[in-house]
Every structure is written in C-alpha cells, then in structure tokens.
Design a protein around this motif. Structure first.
Motif, PDB file in Angstrom:
ATOM      1  N   TYR A 118      -9.754  -3.316  -2.003  1.00 12.23           N
ATOM      2  CA  TYR A 118      -9.792  -2.358  -1.801  1.00 12.23           C
ATOM      3  C   TYR A 118      -9.539  -1.585  -0.526  1.00 12.23           C
ATOM      4  N   THR A 119      -8.488  -0.791  -0.378  1.00  7.36           N
ATOM      5  CA  THR A 119      -8.249  -0.357   0.726  1.00  7.36           C
ATOM      6  C   THR A 119      -9.490   0.503   1.748  1.00  7.36           C
ATOM      7  N   THR A 120     -10.278   0.525   1.218  1.00  3.36           N
ATOM      8  CA  THR A 120     -11.426   0.785   1.875  1.00  3.36           C
ATOM      9  C   THR A 120     -12.893  -0.215   2.134  1.00  3.36           C
ATOM     10  N   SER A 121     -12.572  -1.306   1.796  1.00  3.45           N
ATOM     11  CA  SER A 121     -13.595  -2.649   1.611  1.00  3.45           C
ATOM     12  C   SER A 121     -13.548  -2.609   3.668  1.00  3.45           C
ATOM     13  N   THR A 122     -14.370  -2.563   3.702  1.00  5.07           N
ATOM     14  CA  THR A 122     -14.487  -3.370   5.642  1.00  5.07           C
ATOM     15  C   THR A 122     -15.571  -4.162   5.176  1.00  5.07           C
ATOM     16  N   LEU A 123     -14.780  -5.422   6.872  1.00  5.62           N
ATOM     17  CA  LEU A 123     -16.284  -6.711   6.684  1.00  5.62           C
ATOM     18  C   LEU A 123     -15.918  -6.416   8.444  1.00  5.62           C
ATOM     19  N   GLN A 124     -16.787  -7.440   8.858  1.00  2.00           N
ATOM     20  CA  GLN A 124     -17.432  -7.416   9.874  1.00  2.00           C
ATOM     21  C   GLN A 124     -16.737  -8.265  10.774  1.00  2.00           C
TER      22      GLN A 124
ATOM     23  N   THR B  25      -1.970  17.909  -6.610  1.00  2.00           N
ATOM     24  CA  THR B  25      -2.229  17.079  -6.240  1.00  2.00           C
ATOM     25  C   THR B  25      -3.716  16.799  -6.299  1.00  2.00           C
ATOM     26  N   ILE B  26      -3.496  15.185  -6.306  1.00  2.00           N
ATOM     27  CA  ILE B  26      -4.271  15.089  -6.822  1.00  2.00           C
ATOM     28  C   ILE B  26      -4.783  13.338  -5.951  1.00  2.00           C
ATOM     29  N   LEU B  27      -5.794  13.238  -5.293  1.00  2.00           N
ATOM     30  CA  LEU B  27      -6.702  12.167  -4.383  1.00  2.00           C
ATOM     31  C   LEU B  27      -7.240  10.740  -5.142  1.00  2.00           C
ATOM     32  N   LEU B  28      -6.428   9.887  -5.243  1.00  2.00           N
ATOM     33  CA  LEU B  28      -7.487   8.679  -5.642  1.00  2.00           C
ATOM     34  C   LEU B  28      -8.363   7.826  -4.081  1.00  2.00           C
ATOM     35  N   ASP B  29     -10.042   7.527  -5.126  1.00  2.00           N
ATOM     36  CA  ASP B  29     -11.045   7.253  -3.648  1.00  2.00           C
ATOM     37  C   ASP B  29     -10.526   5.588  -3.130  1.00  2.00           C
ATOM     38  N   SER B  30      -9.587   5.062  -3.749  1.00  3.28           N
ATOM     39  CA  SER B  30      -9.553   3.989  -3.127  1.00  3.28           C
ATOM     40  C   SER B  30      -8.209   3.249  -3.812  1.00  3.28           C
ATOM     41  N   ILE B  31      -7.396   2.385  -3.304  1.00  2.00           N
ATOM     42  CA  ILE B  31      -6.345   1.863  -4.082  1.00  2.00           C
ATOM     43  C   ILE B  31      -6.871   0.036  -3.654  1.00  2.00           C
ATOM     44  N   GLU B  32      -6.134  -0.567  -4.665  1.00  2.00           N
ATOM     45  CA  GLU B  32      -6.917  -2.377  -4.886  1.00  2.00           C
ATOM     46  C   GLU B  32      -5.806  -2.530  -4.585  1.00  2.00           C
ATOM     47  N   THR B  33      -6.132  -3.628  -2.981  1.00  2.00           N
ATOM     48  CA  THR B  33      -5.195  -3.603  -2.445  1.00  2.00           C
ATOM     49  C   THR B  33      -4.835  -5.704  -2.216  1.00  2.00           C
TER      50      THR B  33
END
Length: 438
Positions: A139-145, A48-56
């Motif tokens: 990406y799934t990890t992108s965050t905004l205010q 099993t491998i984990l990606l750090d993020s996925i483009e969405t």
C-alpha cells in the motif's frame, strides 16, 4: 429549496406556462390536469472522505517526486522495486567488457506541479527483500528499511507532454560486479529467491526541494536496469541484459502532511466524512492521497409538495470544479464514477448509462475559453426515481471517486464547489410531472 417549490407552484397556477396541451384527460369524469415542471437547483449534499491507504502493488505506473501547496499540503511519492533475475551463458572463446549499467525510465504523461523545475531523485539499496503485508498486498503506507547512503542520485526535467525517455547511468562498480559474477556463473543468478537476497531492490526517493511529482511507466523495459556489455572474440558484439521490475513486489509509497490546509482535520474512514458546508462549501477528490466523496439529496422528497401525484421524468447531476483550481499544475481526472450504496455504506452497484450496461464516467465538459462551463455530468434519472419518496434506511446514497486504476496511479484531482451563493455549484436538475385534481 422550499422557496423555489412555492414559486414554481405559484407560477404554474397563475400562468399555466408548463401545462401540456394534451394534459386534460377524462374531463367528463374527473376535473384534473397534468403539468411538466423543471427544477434546476435541487440541493446536493457533497462530503469529503479519506481512505487510510491505497493498494499500489504491481501498478503499471509509478509516481516519483515532491510537491507542496496551500490546498493539499506536502506530498512525497517514492517508488520501491524488486528486480527479476537474468543471466547468460558465457563462452570460453570470448572475453567480456562492460559498457554501462543503465536505468531506463519512460514518463507516463501524468504530473502534479511545476513541470519546468528540475527534480532530484536519490536511489537507495534496500536492506532487505520486499515482503507483502499481512493481506499479501502493498500500500501507499507501506515502508521498508533502506541503506543510509544513496547508491546514486540524478536530476531530470519532466517534459510530460513529450514523454521523453530518461537514461541514468548507475555506478560502474555495480555494473562490473554483476558482469564478473555472470561470467563466473555465480549461483545467486540461479533463482529469484537467491537473487533478491543478494540484491533486495531499490527505492527511489525524491528530495524535498522538488516542486513536481511525475508518473513513469512500469513494464518489461521501463524502470528496468540494463547491463550493456561487449562480447569480444574475432569481433566486438554489443549485448544487453535486461533486469526488469518484478511487479509482484513493487509499489508507490506516499507521505502526506496536511498541516495548515483545509483538509487538516479530516480523519480516515467514512464515519469521519466532512460536509462541504463545513469546508467553505468545497469537496475534495484526489488519487493516491485517498480523497473521495459521498453525495446525498436531502430535500429530494420536498418535490412531493408540488402536487397530488409527482413522477420523475429526468434527473441530471452537474458537478462544477472550483474556478482556477485546475491549470497547468493540476490535472483534472477525465473519468470519475458514482457507486450506489445502502444505508450501511455497502457498495451495491454503479451508475449506468441509458443502456443499463455502460458505466457512466462523468461526461467531462471543458470550457477552454473562460472555464465557467467546465463540469462533470451524470444522468441520475433511474437512481432518483428509485429513491424518490424513500426515507431513513431505505434511502440509498452515492459514493464518488476516480476509477480504481486512476486512484492508484495518479494524483489527478478536483475540488468541487458547492456554494449556494454562487452561480456555478453542484446541483441536481430534475424534470418531473405533477397531477392535480381541480
């Protein structure tokens, strides 16, 4: 594996059950025989491998909701959206009255969790326009205010099989403000840059009490804001002005807490893969959370011990989902893919079908009655032939994941079982021919 090979060779020598009737060739010159042999338990090392993020960014389906279980952990999916400007030319001979400003949502049919529970979503205005990451992606990890207080909230029941349209009325104050500004032709409706400075967009955030994540279509009419109004002169004419999602600046954001789960220790990166024998003989794959797999066949070359010359005739890979890990709560992916990599884990090609053109997608077979014969299968004949007898840096490996699209738009998942003590486990069935001088 070695014990099995010894048993097979002994069986052939004593009973000759696998001998081809036409296998004795050139008997007057060389005393020799050919045998066809079938091995159904060639070991599969699956990790099993984990990606750090996925483009969405700009996906045609977004995900909304919250779900928590003991296997995968706690997952929340939010949706960030910029909206495209729109306008109309008002007439001096008409007056205009607001009917409503409505959010239109259409389920995609994807879900993860208890679809009978009601979900509550809070919608916030963004503080600033959405900006792309340094590589011009989101990406799934992108965050905004966002604003501190939600603009509005709503609840719904998924009913994924029905794909029932959902309409949510936004505050009338917002609808009236937009209509008034359209009538006076305020300049922020002139360009997209001006519009998003005035209205940066919305973020849809699930409440953590929810127990389901639901997919929604994203297109010109789905996830859109629709301003309904009447144009009044000699008669009342109903009109609608649609503000569609600007797909260049939209994405699904995923927060994932794996604390206390079998996946808790897994770190992102292929160099941090964990073999199934260190995870209770299980391997995990899921879209949007970024889990995928690597496959190797460590004892493949042991087949060389079966005879002086060994040639691979066919090789079929069988991958079994863990019993009871898929049900009305979890959706198995219909398609999965295998990618060939070199020793440096650089992708080289897909696994193709017998025509050499069609990419194989797992050939999912579902046992509707008992579930014991639910499996994915791949024809690996060409790959095994190419790697049989190779060692070290010359040996290729396989990566396995959902399709690129499904990885980015669904939480579809599968837990593969690889326990050597169980009847149903991931395995490679190999049929090969051996040649021995007598």
């Amino acid at each position: 594996m070695r014990k099995l090979l010894y048993s097979l060779v002994t069986f052939i020598a004593v009973f000759c059950a696998c001998q081809d009737e036409n296998s004795q060739l050139g008997k007057s010159l060389v005393n020799s025989s050919f045998y066809n042999v079938f091995v159904d338990t060639c070991s599969v090392d699956i990790s099993t491998i984990l990606l750090d993020s996925i483009e969405t960014q700009g996906d045609s389906i977004c995900q909304l909701g919250h779900y928590k279980d003991n296997t995968w952990g706690e997952v929340s999916a939010a949706y960030y959206a910029e909206y495209s400007k729109n306008s109309f030319t008002p007439s001096e001979d008409c007056s205009y009255t607001l009917d409503s400003l409505v959010l239109r949502m259409i389920p995609s049919g994807h879900f993860w969790g208890d679809t009978l529970t009601r979900q509550r979503i809070s919608v916030y205005r963004l503080k600033y326009p959405i900006v792309l990451d340094n590589d011009d992606k989101l990406y799934t990890t992108s965050t905004l205010q966002r604003e501190e207080i939600p603009l509005f909230s709503f609840t719904f029941t998924p009913y994924p099989g029905r794909k029932k349209e959902i309409e949510v009325r936004l505050p009338d104050e917002m609808g009236q403000k937009w209509l008034n500004d359209l009538i006076v032709r305020d300049d922020y409706f002139d360009t997209q840059e001006k519009f998003k400075k005035k209205f940066p967009g919305l973020v849809f955030v699930p409440e953590v009490s929810g127990q389901c994540i639901t997919g929604f279509l994203v297109n010109d009419s789905a996830m859109s804001l629709n301003l309904h109004y009447h144009e009044v002169s000699n008669q009342r004419v109903e009109q609608t002005l649609t503000f569609s999602v600007n797909t260049e600046y939209t994405y699904t954001s995923v927060q994932h807490d794996r604390t206390g789960t079998p996946l808790a220790s897994l770190q992102s990166g292929i160099e941090n893969l964990i073999h199934s024998n260190s995870m209770n003989y299980r391997a995990y794959m899921q879209g949007l959370t970024g889990f995928y797999n690597q496959l190797e066949f460590p004892f493949l070359n042991d087949l060389q011990n079966a005879g002086k010359i060994v040639s691979i005739e066919t090789a079929t890979l069988y991958l079994y989902p863990l019993a009871n890990s898929y049900n009305s709560v979890n959706q198995l992916p219909e398609d999965i893919r295998l990618y060939i990599t070199n020793e440096n884990n650089v992708l080289e090609d897909y696994i193709y079908g017998s025509d050499g053109v069609t990419v194989q997608t797992g050939n999912l077979t579902i046992d509707e009655m008992y579930g014991r014969e639910t499996y994915y299968s791949f024809d690996l004949t060409e790959f095994i032939r190419n790697n049989f007898g190779t060692w070290g840096t010359k040996r290729q490996k396989l990566l396995m994941s959902l399709t690129d699209e499904e990885s980015a738009i669904t939480f579809n998942q599968v837990i593969f079982t690889n326990d050597p003590n169980q009847d149903k486990q991931c395995r490679l069935d190999v049929r090969f021919k051996i040649y021995n001088e007598q």
